[in-house]
Write a protein that holds these residues in place. Sequence first.
Motif, PDB file in Angstrom:
ATOM      1  N   PRO A   1       0.714  -1.263  -0.114  1.00  0.00           N
ATOM      2  CA  PRO A   1       0.027  -0.048   0.216  1.00  0.00           C
ATOM      3  C   PRO A   1       0.957   1.108   0.009  1.00  0.00           C
ATOM      4  O   PRO A   1       1.888   1.220   0.810  1.00  0.00           O
ATOM      5  CB  PRO A   1      -0.748   0.065   1.168  1.00  0.00           C
ATOM      6  CG  PRO A   1      -0.525  -1.527   1.752  1.00  0.00           C
ATOM      7  CD  PRO A   1       0.704  -1.968   1.251  1.00  0.00           C
TER       8      PRO A   1
ATOM      9  N   GLU B   1      -5.689   3.020  -2.296  1.00  0.00           N
ATOM     10  CA  GLU B   1      -6.651   2.492  -1.155  1.00  0.00           C
ATOM     11  C   GLU B   1      -5.564   2.342  -0.070  1.00  0.00           C
ATOM     12  O   GLU B   1      -4.658   1.617   0.079  1.00  0.00           O
ATOM     13  CB  GLU B   1      -6.833   1.014  -1.550  1.00  0.00           C
ATOM     14  CG  GLU B   1      -8.299   1.002  -2.291  1.00  0.00           C
ATOM     15  CD  GLU B   1      -8.806  -0.381  -2.650  1.00  0.00           C
ATOM     16  OE1 GLU B   1      -8.868  -1.287  -1.940  1.00  0.00           O
ATOM     17  OE2 GLU B   1      -9.264  -0.599  -3.741  1.00  0.00           O
ATOM     18  N   LEU B   2      -5.834   3.174   0.822  1.00  0.00           N
ATOM     19  CA  LEU B   2      -5.045   3.290   2.225  1.00  0.00           C
ATOM     20  C   LEU B   2      -5.554   2.406   3.192  1.00  0.00           C
ATOM     21  O   LEU B   2      -6.836   2.222   3.578  1.00  0.00           O
ATOM     22  CB  LEU B   2      -5.045   4.816   2.536  1.00  0.00           C
ATOM     23  CG  LEU B   2      -4.636   5.768   1.467  1.00  0.00           C
ATOM     24  CD1 LEU B   2      -4.455   7.080   2.206  1.00  0.00           C
ATOM     25  CD2 LEU B   2      -3.262   5.180   1.320  1.00  0.00           C
ATOM     26  N   PRO B   3      -4.741   1.735   3.884  1.00  0.00           N
ATOM     27  CA  PRO B   3      -5.246   0.810   4.990  1.00  0.00           C
ATOM     28  C   PRO B   3      -6.008   1.755   6.203  1.00  0.00           C
ATOM     29  O   PRO B   3      -5.713   2.904   6.315  1.00  0.00           O
ATOM     30  CB  PRO B   3      -4.206   0.155   5.806  1.00  0.00           C
ATOM     31  CG  PRO B   3      -2.864   0.507   4.705  1.00  0.00           C
ATOM     32  CD  PRO B   3      -3.506   1.723   3.872  1.00  0.00           C
ATOM     33  N   ALA B   4      -6.970   0.958   6.662  1.00  0.00           N
ATOM     34  CA  ALA B   4      -7.655   1.765   7.647  1.00  0.00           C
ATOM     35  C   ALA B   4      -7.049   1.434   9.235  1.00  0.00           C
ATOM     36  O   ALA B   4      -7.186   2.688  10.043  1.00  0.00           O
ATOM     37  CB  ALA B   4      -9.024   1.106   7.925  1.00  0.00           C
ATOM     38  N   ARG B   5      -6.409   0.637   9.357  1.00  0.00           N
ATOM     39  CA  ARG B   5      -5.382   0.394  10.511  1.00  0.00           C
ATOM     40  C   ARG B   5      -4.043   0.121  10.155  1.00  0.00           C
ATOM     41  O   ARG B   5      -3.665  -1.002   9.251  1.00  0.00           O
ATOM     42  CB  ARG B   5      -6.158  -0.502  11.509  1.00  0.00           C
ATOM     43  CG  ARG B   5      -7.311  -0.055  12.319  1.00  0.00           C
ATOM     44  CD  ARG B   5      -7.860  -1.140  13.053  1.00  0.00           C
ATOM     45  NE  ARG B   5      -7.062  -1.036  14.234  1.00  0.00           N
ATOM     46  CZ  ARG B   5      -6.863  -0.236  15.307  1.00  0.00           C
ATOM     47  NH1 ARG B   5      -7.612   0.881  15.195  1.00  0.00           N
ATOM     48  NH2 ARG B   5      -5.843  -0.014  16.199  1.00  0.00           N
ATOM     49  N   LEU B   6      -2.933   0.448  10.783  1.00  0.00           N
ATOM     50  CA  LEU B   6      -1.622   0.054  10.571  1.00  0.00           C
ATOM     51  C   LEU B   6      -0.857   0.785  11.458  1.00  0.00           C
ATOM     52  O   LEU B   6      -1.183   1.716  12.174  1.00  0.00           O
ATOM     53  CB  LEU B   6      -1.149   0.621   9.167  1.00  0.00           C
ATOM     54  CG  LEU B   6      -1.343   2.026   8.692  1.00  0.00           C
ATOM     55  CD1 LEU B   6      -0.259   2.839   9.317  1.00  0.00           C
ATOM     56  CD2 LEU B   6      -1.339   2.225   7.253  1.00  0.00           C
TER      57      LEU B   6
ATOM     58  N   TRP C   1      -9.239   9.395   9.515  1.00  0.00           N
ATOM     59  CA  TRP C   1      -8.619   8.452   8.973  1.00  0.00           C
ATOM     60  C   TRP C   1      -7.082   8.216   9.722  1.00  0.00           C
ATOM     61  O   TRP C   1      -7.150   7.119  10.387  1.00  0.00           O
ATOM     62  CB  TRP C   1      -8.190   8.458   7.403  1.00  0.00           C
ATOM     63  CG  TRP C   1      -7.111   7.619   7.042  1.00  0.00           C
ATOM     64  CD1 TRP C   1      -7.373   6.384   6.782  1.00  0.00           C
ATOM     65  CD2 TRP C   1      -5.847   7.822   6.824  1.00  0.00           C
ATOM     66  NE1 TRP C   1      -6.261   5.870   6.152  1.00  0.00           N
ATOM     67  CE2 TRP C   1      -5.002   6.742   6.442  1.00  0.00           C
ATOM     68  CE3 TRP C   1      -4.905   9.247   6.925  1.00  0.00           C
ATOM     69  CZ2 TRP C   1      -3.915   6.674   6.064  1.00  0.00           C
ATOM     70  CZ3 TRP C   1      -3.850   9.121   6.803  1.00  0.00           C
ATOM     71  CH2 TRP C   1      -3.074   7.683   6.171  1.00  0.00           C
TER      72      TRP C   1
ATOM     73  N   LEU D   1      -6.156   5.103  12.943  1.00  0.00           N
ATOM     74  CA  LEU D   1      -4.872   4.287  12.424  1.00  0.00           C
ATOM     75  C   LEU D   1      -4.246   3.400  13.368  1.00  0.00           C
ATOM     76  O   LEU D   1      -3.886   2.425  13.017  1.00  0.00           O
ATOM     77  CB  LEU D   1      -3.717   4.794  11.535  1.00  0.00           C
ATOM     78  CG  LEU D   1      -3.886   5.555  10.097  1.00  0.00           C
ATOM     79  CD1 LEU D   1      -2.793   6.383   9.832  1.00  0.00           C
ATOM     80  CD2 LEU D   1      -4.092   4.442   9.206  1.00  0.00           C
TER      81      LEU D   1
ATOM     82  N   GLY E   1       5.062  -6.112   4.594  1.00  0.00           N
ATOM     83  CA  GLY E   1       4.860  -5.189   5.411  1.00  0.00           C
ATOM     84  C   GLY E   1       6.218  -4.616   5.824  1.00  0.00           C
ATOM     85  O   GLY E   1       6.285  -4.101   6.873  1.00  0.00           O
TER      86      GLY E   1
ATOM     87  N   ARG F   1       3.946  -0.781   6.648  1.00  0.00           N
ATOM     88  CA  ARG F   1       2.702  -1.148   6.404  1.00  0.00           C
ATOM     89  C   ARG F   1       2.143  -0.333   5.412  1.00  0.00           C
ATOM     90  O   ARG F   1       1.118  -0.611   4.657  1.00  0.00           O
ATOM     91  CB  ARG F   1       1.762  -1.429   7.541  1.00  0.00           C
ATOM     92  CG  ARG F   1       2.299  -1.755   8.749  1.00  0.00           C
ATOM     93  CD  ARG F   1       2.351  -3.160   8.536  1.00  0.00           C
ATOM     94  NE  ARG F   1       3.106  -4.015   9.981  1.00  0.00           N
ATOM     95  CZ  ARG F   1       4.359  -4.241  10.218  1.00  0.00           C
ATOM     96  NH1 ARG F   1       5.063  -4.467   8.992  1.00  0.00           N
ATOM     97  NH2 ARG F   1       4.604  -4.786  11.376  1.00  0.00           N
ATOM     98  N   LEU F   2       2.524   1.099   5.279  1.00  0.00           N
ATOM     99  CA  LEU F   2       2.238   1.892   4.144  1.00  0.00           C
ATOM    100  C   LEU F   2       3.600   2.548   3.794  1.00  0.00           C
ATOM    101  O   LEU F   2       4.196   3.080   4.736  1.00  0.00           O
ATOM    102  CB  LEU F   2       1.049   2.894   4.740  1.00  0.00           C
ATOM    103  CG  LEU F   2       0.790   4.267   3.630  1.00  0.00           C
ATOM    104  CD1 LEU F   2       0.229   3.667   2.562  1.00  0.00           C
ATOM    105  CD2 LEU F   2       0.132   5.194   4.512  1.00  0.00           C
TER     106      LEU F   2
END
Lengths: 163, 388
Positions: free
Chosen positions: B113, B134-139, B177, B181, B264, B280-281
Amino acid sequence: MEALFLVVTMTGTSEMIAEDIVDAHGAGHEFTLRLAEHAQPSILAQTRQLLVISSTYGTGEVPTPGKAFFDALSKSPMDLSHLRYGVIALGDTIYGDTFANGGRQWDTLLKECGAQRLAEPLLLDASGQDDMSGLAVEWAERWLKLALQAEGAEENASSPSKV
Amino acid sequence: MAIAIVGSGPAGFYTADLLSRSLPREPIHLFERAALPYGLVRYGVAPDHSGTKAVARLFERVMKRANMSFLGNVEVGRDICIDSLEEAYDLVVVASGAGVGKQYECPGIDQAPSITGLELSVWFNGGPLPGTRELPARLDSICIIGNGNVALDAARLLAKPASALLAAGVPESVINWREELGLEEIHICGRGSAAQTRFSVIELEELDELPRFCPVVDASDVEGATGHNTEALHVLQRYSRQAADSRAAIRFHFEQEIQRYQSGELQSMQQGRRRTIPARLIVHAIGQRAAPIHGLPFDHDKGCIPNQSGLVEGRARTYVVGWAAQPGGGQIALSRSRAQSLAPRLLEEFERTAGRGPRRDPERLLASLKRDVVSWQDVLQADPWHIR
């Protein structure tokens, strides 16, 4: 009254403010606006009233376009005892201690050359909510009044016989 | 006789300023791809650096001149072609900027991501997030690749308290957002040494003023580091001496040769030793390039529109200025000095060609455009920057 507006700017904001002052107070006066990159210290020899409008670059430096003028005057200081001046210093309070230091450096240098300061420099904060142009125009009205008073006093002193 | 300027960022506005002063009677049409003006000043400067954005007041002043018109939501090359512009205008000046963030390339990274630092800045400034992201909602961790101020801006925006972001005008949806996270660490990773960065002292020091995060630097990274940016090095050295506290870390990694991305993590080498950096991002902050414009040549290596002293290769009356002509530099003031350098040539060219040969009426060209063109009047009524 004749006055030189020395504009020292990186992004053009100081120039905009100088133009606003000319628009607001220029009627009946001869205000000459010069960008520092197009001027040399010798211009100050014939100047009696000077308004410096300078921003600040990096951490408290004089903007690059005005560096040559500033350094030349620092290296070979002129006798500016004939000159009266004001300074409008632009900056950003995000820079902490060095806020508006570009303009403050001009103030110090002119003082060292024997020029006479008419008013405390106006410090403008780009990060603030204030209308910088509005504040500058307001301040310049006071500066102009002081400059005119000083010129008037000088004229009276030099021609005492005049009734 | 009329002039078209493509792009309403600093390069476009500084050019418009100079041309509209010298040619106060010639119509100047400023085309903008976005609905709102100011380009980099609006979207590239971090939302909490309002002082840097204040230059927009100067641009606003330029638009007050009688010969200026704004045409927002019009993309040259898509909604209107370069040939049509050249038919209708005596002079076309492309000032489309360097609006595309470069992406770091290594095996596996397309699986990660990711977002560019520029896209992140646009999003935090109230602009759109590209549909492809598309960004992760949790990281728990984010890795920023790059050692310039865009990297520091990204770190600060990801770490700053919600209240400060709200005060800076960051949209609530973006803040939400960020708040959801569960971010525990931010990594900033670069190829050069701690003395070879492009960090500014002010941006670097802002990282030490955050209530929930603190900058962490390894002493071994700053000892004996050599390079041009000693001012930034001194700040990094100070950070290396600070004792860790309970705050989350913004951890700097220098001299990293990133090898690959896998599940990751970024695997890299630092002076022959293997390192693993949680990611993770990924935020790509390694520079920007211009976006190609359909109908104009493009230099993919340099990421700009090829030109000879401003004149676009193969074109007779289309010039290019600012980052689109020469990416990099990164300062609004640089756009001003480049516009100042090009302006005399533009004026000369305008004098030489103005009114020569058959020309299409610009007004007729504009009438053929789609209906949802944003005028300056629309901007004044809808733009939060102008409703004061």
